[in-house]
Design a protein around this motif. Structure first.
Motif, short mmCIF file in Angstrom:
data_model
loop_
_atom_site.label_atom_id
_atom_site.label_comp_id
_atom_site.label_asym_id
_atom_site.label_seq_id
_atom_site.Cartn_x
_atom_site.Cartn_y
_atom_site.Cartn_z
N ALA A 1 -27.09 -16.25 -40.10
CA ALA A 1 -26.76 -17.24 -39.08
C ALA A 1 -27.45 -16.92 -37.76
O ALA A 1 -27.93 -17.81 -37.05
CB ALA A 1 -25.24 -17.28 -38.88
N LEU A 2 -27.52 -15.64 -37.41
CA LEU A 2 -28.21 -15.23 -36.19
C LEU A 2 -29.69 -15.60 -36.26
O LEU A 2 -30.25 -16.17 -35.31
CB LEU A 2 -28.04 -13.72 -35.98
N VAL A 3 -30.33 -15.30 -37.37
CA VAL A 3 -31.76 -15.59 -37.52
C VAL A 3 -32.01 -17.10 -37.46
O VAL A 3 -32.91 -17.57 -36.76
CB VAL A 3 -32.30 -15.00 -38.83
N VAL A 4 -31.20 -17.86 -38.19
CA VAL A 4 -31.39 -19.32 -38.21
C VAL A 4 -31.15 -19.92 -36.83
O VAL A 4 -31.94 -20.73 -36.34
CB VAL A 4 -30.45 -19.96 -39.25
N ALA A 5 -30.05 -19.52 -36.17
CA ALA A 5 -29.74 -20.08 -34.86
C ALA A 5 -30.83 -19.75 -33.85
O ALA A 5 -31.24 -20.60 -33.05
CB ALA A 5 -28.39 -19.55 -34.38
N ALA A 6 -31.32 -18.51 -33.88
CA ALA A 6 -32.35 -18.10 -32.94
C ALA A 6 -33.69 -18.76 -33.24
O ALA A 6 -34.47 -19.06 -32.33
CB ALA A 6 -32.49 -16.58 -32.95
N ILE B 1 -21.58 -9.47 -43.16
CA ILE B 1 -22.80 -9.05 -42.47
C ILE B 1 -23.99 -9.91 -42.88
O ILE B 1 -24.77 -10.37 -42.04
CB ILE B 1 -23.09 -7.56 -42.77
N ALA B 2 -24.12 -10.15 -44.18
CA ALA B 2 -25.24 -10.95 -44.68
C ALA B 2 -25.21 -12.36 -44.12
O ALA B 2 -26.24 -12.91 -43.68
CB ALA B 2 -25.23 -10.97 -46.21
N VAL B 3 -24.01 -12.96 -44.09
CA VAL B 3 -23.88 -14.33 -43.58
C VAL B 3 -24.17 -14.38 -42.08
O VAL B 3 -24.91 -15.24 -41.60
CB VAL B 3 -22.47 -14.87 -43.88
N LYS B 4 -23.58 -13.46 -41.34
CA LYS B 4 -23.77 -13.47 -39.88
C LYS B 4 -25.22 -13.16 -39.52
O LYS B 4 -25.77 -13.74 -38.56
CB LYS B 4 -22.84 -12.44 -39.23
N LEU B 5 -25.84 -12.26 -40.26
CA LEU B 5 -27.24 -11.93 -40.00
C LEU B 5 -28.12 -13.16 -40.24
O LEU B 5 -29.01 -13.47 -39.43
CB LEU B 5 -27.68 -10.78 -40.91
N ALA C 1 -33.35 -8.52 -39.75
CA ALA C 1 -33.39 -9.76 -38.97
C ALA C 1 -34.69 -9.87 -38.18
O ALA C 1 -35.29 -10.95 -38.08
CB ALA C 1 -32.19 -9.80 -38.02
N VAL C 2 -35.14 -8.76 -37.62
CA VAL C 2 -36.36 -8.76 -36.80
C VAL C 2 -37.57 -9.19 -37.63
O VAL C 2 -38.40 -9.99 -37.16
CB VAL C 2 -36.59 -7.36 -36.20
#
Length: 430
Positions: free
Chosen positions: A320-325, A314-318, A248-249
């Motif tokens: 989603a985290l990147v897109v939202a941020a 995990i793949a979906v949430k990861l 993600a980073v």
């Protein structure tokens, strides 16, 4: 012979004088957090229960998830584009502790925060809540106690809010070990932490009175004395989870560049909402929102998920985290990281059933939170709090060593803006 007093503790009178404002600021910070989250829960209930029930619609259906998240993106984008204050500073460029916003930015920040939390966006409340509380309390303290400096008010407000968020004042103390050197005047570390710790204690107690802890405590059976097998398993889970967080980073700045390259917040935040909607359809309701209650659901129903199911979550949430941020939504990254780390721990248990569940979850949370938050203290602390077993701490303290070697060579999950006012929608001020 002269005595060097540059590092003496502040006078007792100074501590006593500041204790009352610290307690009040900590308590008010918790009330602010509670009020914002209650408002978000009310809007969430409207969007995900009241309206679907009235229209006889399944809120877990793909098109409803897509519609709500897309609508949230459209509305938040319009607020950021046109409302006074532009929804505060872009969370992608903001750390937990930042200069206070002008009061004129607070209403739009409140609006985008509530809509994001209620609409299912995969971000936590920590960054906007601290900004919300800081803006209000800096202005309030300046009127009531004008002799207290803005920097100290920012520190104790953040401490009180962090204590309320994570359910213990120790969380704030650990976070502030990394920033306390910014204080002027020298002094021992305990003296510098004393007043923020008082504020954090007040925030913690107030929030527990109001609503209980934000992070669920799983309450697993105790690990006891860890053996060699536990240490090997912990190292493996932590390193694997760290690589997940690092993914993600490394993707984050590219995603941020893509969305913000569209230049118009109303466009790129709406697009981000639509992408989150698609991800929500793919991952289902368990991948929505900040992830705290969904994490508990995942643990309780772990038997319903295969290792492949969990890897997909995990793949979906990861994503989603990147897109939202990256797409301009206001919110923090720690809570979704805790959810992803929990899922990583469950994957390890699904593949290797002999790994103690608490150990696997603690190591998974540590591994993902470490690169996302870039803070070893908070990663260790949250892992132990969620698992509720201090027996995992020795393993975590060993496992964090190779994980930190990986993380220390990676970039932060943070966009460094050229200046606080370089971009429209980022008003800050004293």
């Amino acid at each position: 012979m002269a005595t060097d007093t540059s590092h003496e503790a502040p006078p007792l009178r100074t501590h006593l004088t500041l204790c009352i404002p610290a307690i009040l600021v900590g308590a008010v910070s918790a009330v602010g957090l509670y009020a914002v989250e209650e408002l978000a829960h009310a809007v969430e209930h409207l969007l995900w229960e009241t309206l679907p029930a009235a229209w006889k619609i399944d809120p877990a259906s793909g098109w409803w998830i897509f519609g709500v998240l897309t609508l949230a993106g459209v509305v938040i984008g319009l607020v950021v584009q046109f409302a006074p204050g532009h929804g505060g500073t872009d969370s992608a460029t903001t750390e937990l502790i930042a200069p206070p916003l002008r009061l004129s930015a607070v209403p739009s920040l409140l609006a985008v925060t509530v809509l994001g939390l209620a609409g299912g966006v995969s971000l936590g409340p920590e960054i906007p809540i601290i900004a919300f509380n800081t803006a209000i309390l800096v202005a309030l303290v300046a009127r009531l106690w004008p002799g207290i400096g803005t920097e100290l008010v920012v520190i104790i407000t953040a401490a009180g809010t962090i204590g309320a968020l994570f359910g213990t004042p120790v969380a704030a103390a650990l976070v502030f070990t990394g920033v306390v050197a910014g204080f002027k005047g020298g002094g021992a570390l305990w003296d510098r932490l004393f007043i923020p710790l008082v504020a954090a204690g007040a925030g913690t107690i107030t929030m527990r009175w109001l609503d209980g802890p934000q992070l669920p405590e799983a309450g697993f059976s105790q690990l006891g004395t860890p053996g060699a097998a536990d240490l090997v398993a912990g190292l493996g889970v932590t390193i694997a989870a760290t690589l997940i967080g690092l993914a993600a980073v490394y993707v984050f700045p590219h995603a941020h560049r893509f969305f913000h390259g569209l230049r118009n917040p109303a466009v790129y935040i709406a697009l981000g909402g639509a992408v989150l909607g698609v991800l929500g359809v793919l991952g289902g309701p368990v991948t929505l929102f900040k992830g705290a209650s969904q994490m508990g659901e995942l643990i309780r129903n772990q038997g319903d998920y295969s290792a492949a199911d969990l890897v997909f979550i995990i793949a979906v949430k990861l994503a989603a985290l990147v897109v939202a941020a990256a797409a301009g939504f206001r919110g923090g990254r720690i809570f979704p990281a805790v959810f992803i780390g929990t899922a990583a721990g469950l994957v390890a248990c699904a593949i290797f059933p002999t790994i103690p569940l608490g150990l696997a979850l603690g190591c998974g949370i540590l591994g993902v939170v470490l690169p996302v938050a870039r803070d070893g203290w908070i990663a260790l602390f949250i892992a132990v709090v969620v698992v509720g077993d201090a027996g995992v701490l020795p393993v975590l303290c060993i496992a964090i060593l190779p994980a930190w070697l990986l993380v220390s060579r990676a970039p932060e999950m943070l966009i460094h803006a050229p200046s606080p006012t370089a971009a429209k929608g980022s008003p800050v001020g004293p």
